[in-house]
Design a protein around this motif. Structure first.
Motif, short mmCIF file in Angstrom:
data_model
loop_
_atom_site.label_atom_id
_atom_site.label_comp_id
_atom_site.label_asym_id
_atom_site.label_seq_id
_atom_site.Cartn_x
_atom_site.Cartn_y
_atom_site.Cartn_z
N LEU A 1 0.78 -1.24 0.00
CA LEU A 1 0.00 0.00 0.00
C LEU A 1 0.82 1.29 0.00
CD1 LEU A 1 -2.73 -0.99 2.63
CD2 LEU A 1 -2.95 -1.03 0.15
N VAL B 1 0.56 3.71 -2.88
CA VAL B 1 -0.73 4.37 -3.08
C VAL B 1 -0.96 5.46 -2.03
CG1 VAL B 1 -3.24 4.04 -3.20
CG2 VAL B 1 -1.69 2.28 -4.08
N TYR B 2 -0.68 5.15 -0.78
CA TYR B 2 -1.07 6.04 0.32
C TYR B 2 0.10 6.73 1.02
CZ TYR B 2 -5.54 3.50 0.07
OH TYR B 2 -6.73 2.94 -0.34
N LEU C 1 -8.51 -1.91 0.77
CA LEU C 1 -7.65 -0.73 0.72
C LEU C 1 -6.90 -0.65 -0.61
CD1 LEU C 1 -6.24 -0.73 4.36
CD2 LEU C 1 -7.66 1.05 3.35
N LYS C 2 -6.52 -1.77 -1.16
CA LYS C 2 -5.85 -1.78 -2.46
C LYS C 2 -6.77 -1.25 -3.55
CE LYS C 2 -3.24 -5.34 -3.51
NZ LYS C 2 -2.77 -6.75 -3.65
N GLU D 1 -8.75 1.11 -2.95
CA GLU D 1 -8.94 2.49 -2.48
C GLU D 1 -10.32 2.72 -1.88
OE1 GLU D 1 -7.01 5.74 -4.53
OE2 GLU D 1 -6.17 4.33 -5.98
N LYS D 2 -10.86 1.70 -1.24
CA LYS D 2 -12.07 1.88 -0.45
C LYS D 2 -11.70 2.64 0.82
CE LYS D 2 -15.97 -0.68 1.54
NZ LYS D 2 -16.61 -2.03 1.68
N PRO D 3 -12.46 3.64 1.21
CA PRO D 3 -12.11 4.41 2.41
C PRO D 3 -12.05 3.53 3.66
CG PRO D 3 -13.78 5.56 1.14
CD PRO D 3 -13.65 4.18 0.54
N ARG E 1 -9.08 12.29 -4.93
CA ARG E 1 -8.58 10.93 -4.97
C ARG E 1 -9.69 9.93 -5.32
NH1 ARG E 1 -4.56 10.07 0.14
NH2 ARG E 1 -5.12 7.91 -0.35
N LYS E 2 -9.25 8.78 -5.80
CA LYS E 2 -10.16 7.73 -6.24
C LYS E 2 -11.07 7.26 -5.11
CE LYS E 2 -9.98 3.33 -8.79
NZ LYS E 2 -10.64 2.42 -7.86
N ASN E 3 -10.53 7.22 -3.88
CA ASN E 3 -11.35 6.72 -2.76
C ASN E 3 -12.55 7.61 -2.49
OD1 ASN E 3 -9.80 8.82 -1.74
ND2 ASN E 3 -9.39 7.84 0.22
#
Length: 290
Positions: A14, A17-18, A65-66, A68-70, A208-210
């Motif tokens: 992750l 991404v984060y 999370l991968k 990008e779900k909050p 962001r995508k999330n």
């Protein structure tokens, strides 16, 4: 499996991404939520293992999370004003900037009594519930157009032991008649507050995508050619329904502070204050009615 090994997998999967700091926050939030383990547990027990069932839970969260779900949707709650609020895909996740808006209201009205307060576009109910919790003698109301959002707000109202009155109404049509069909809207208020949709379509590229994929567009976006459509209706309503010296508080688009000040002056608010958030952006506006 060793818990520290799982932590390392989280960072490997992750960090790109984060970022490492946010990934650490996710990991410790998850083990606290699911396993009741404090974030310092690995410092005390570096060889702590979790069982297969726990592994299934934590790796499912990793998979989400991968995508990008909050994290708030994964655990089902968001922390706001020292409380845990239920959230899902039907409501916005409460932001720190909104907490700043609530604290501004509380600072202004901490010693006031018998206030009548209305939150317009309530979502999860985080604003009116927080005000109800802290303004002990206030009568607090919250409206939203979304049936699903109101269900979440009412569940939070019950679980957090507050007494907000929630009702359904459309902000864009509240000024269409002298006497509104929704009886709660026909009274006078001391405070009106709102965090309505204010992100222009052109600003999606900054998000962001999330957020784009998991939070309700209805609560986020407005057309580029009419970015103040909700504010215009809210300010008009407040100009008619606030008591003398009543206060209107708004969370706003950081790029439209000047336009928002102009709007409040056009509706006759005598004092208009623009306030920056913790990130230095023009984010909050207060107007006092003549």
């Amino acid at each position: 499996m060793l818990l520290r090994e799982i932590r390392n997998i989280f960072h490997t999967e992750l960090n790109a991404v984060y970022g490492a700091e946010e990934v650490s926050s996710f990991f410790y939030l998850l083990i606290e939520h699911y396993f009741d383990l404090e974030r310092f547990v690995l410092a005390m027990q570096p060889d702590l293992k979790i069982d297969k069932d726990q592994e299934t839970i934590i790796f499912k969260a990793l998979s989400e999370l991968k995508l990008e779900k909050p994290i708030q949707h994964i655990i089902g709650t968001a922390y706001f004003m020292d409380m845990d609020f239920k959230v899902n895909e039907h409501v916005l996740i409460p932001r720190p900037e909104t907490e700043e808006l609530v604290r501004w209201i509380l600072d202004d009205h901490d010693n006031d009594h018998a206030l009548r307060v209305l939150d317009m576009g309530t979502g999860s109910g985080c604003i009116p519930i927080s005000l109800d919790k802290n303004l002990k003698n206030a009568k607090v109301f919250g409206l939203d157009i979304s049936t699903e959002a109101l269900q979440v707000a009412r569940e939070n109202n019950e679980s957090l032991h507050t007494s907000v009155t929630f009702f359904q109404a459309d902000i864009l049509s509240i000024n269409n008649s002298t006497k509104n069909e929704v009886s709660e809207l026909n009274q006078k208020f001391d405070i009106i507050v709102s965090n309505p949709p204010y992100v222009r379509e052109l600003e999606k590229v900054e998000m962001r995508k999330n957020v784009l994929d998991h939070e309700p567009n209805l609560a986020l976006f407005v057309a580029d050619d009419n970015p103040l459509q909700f504010y215009d209706k809210i300010v008009e309503y407040a100009s008619n329904r606030l008591e003398h010296n009543g206060c209107l508080y708004l969370e706003i688009n950081q790029y439209l502070g000047v336009e928002m000040q102009t709007l409040l002056h056009q509706y006759g608010f005598k004092t208009v204050v623009l306030k920056k958030d913790m990130f230095g952006n023009d984010r909050m506006l207060k107007g006092v009615k003549k």
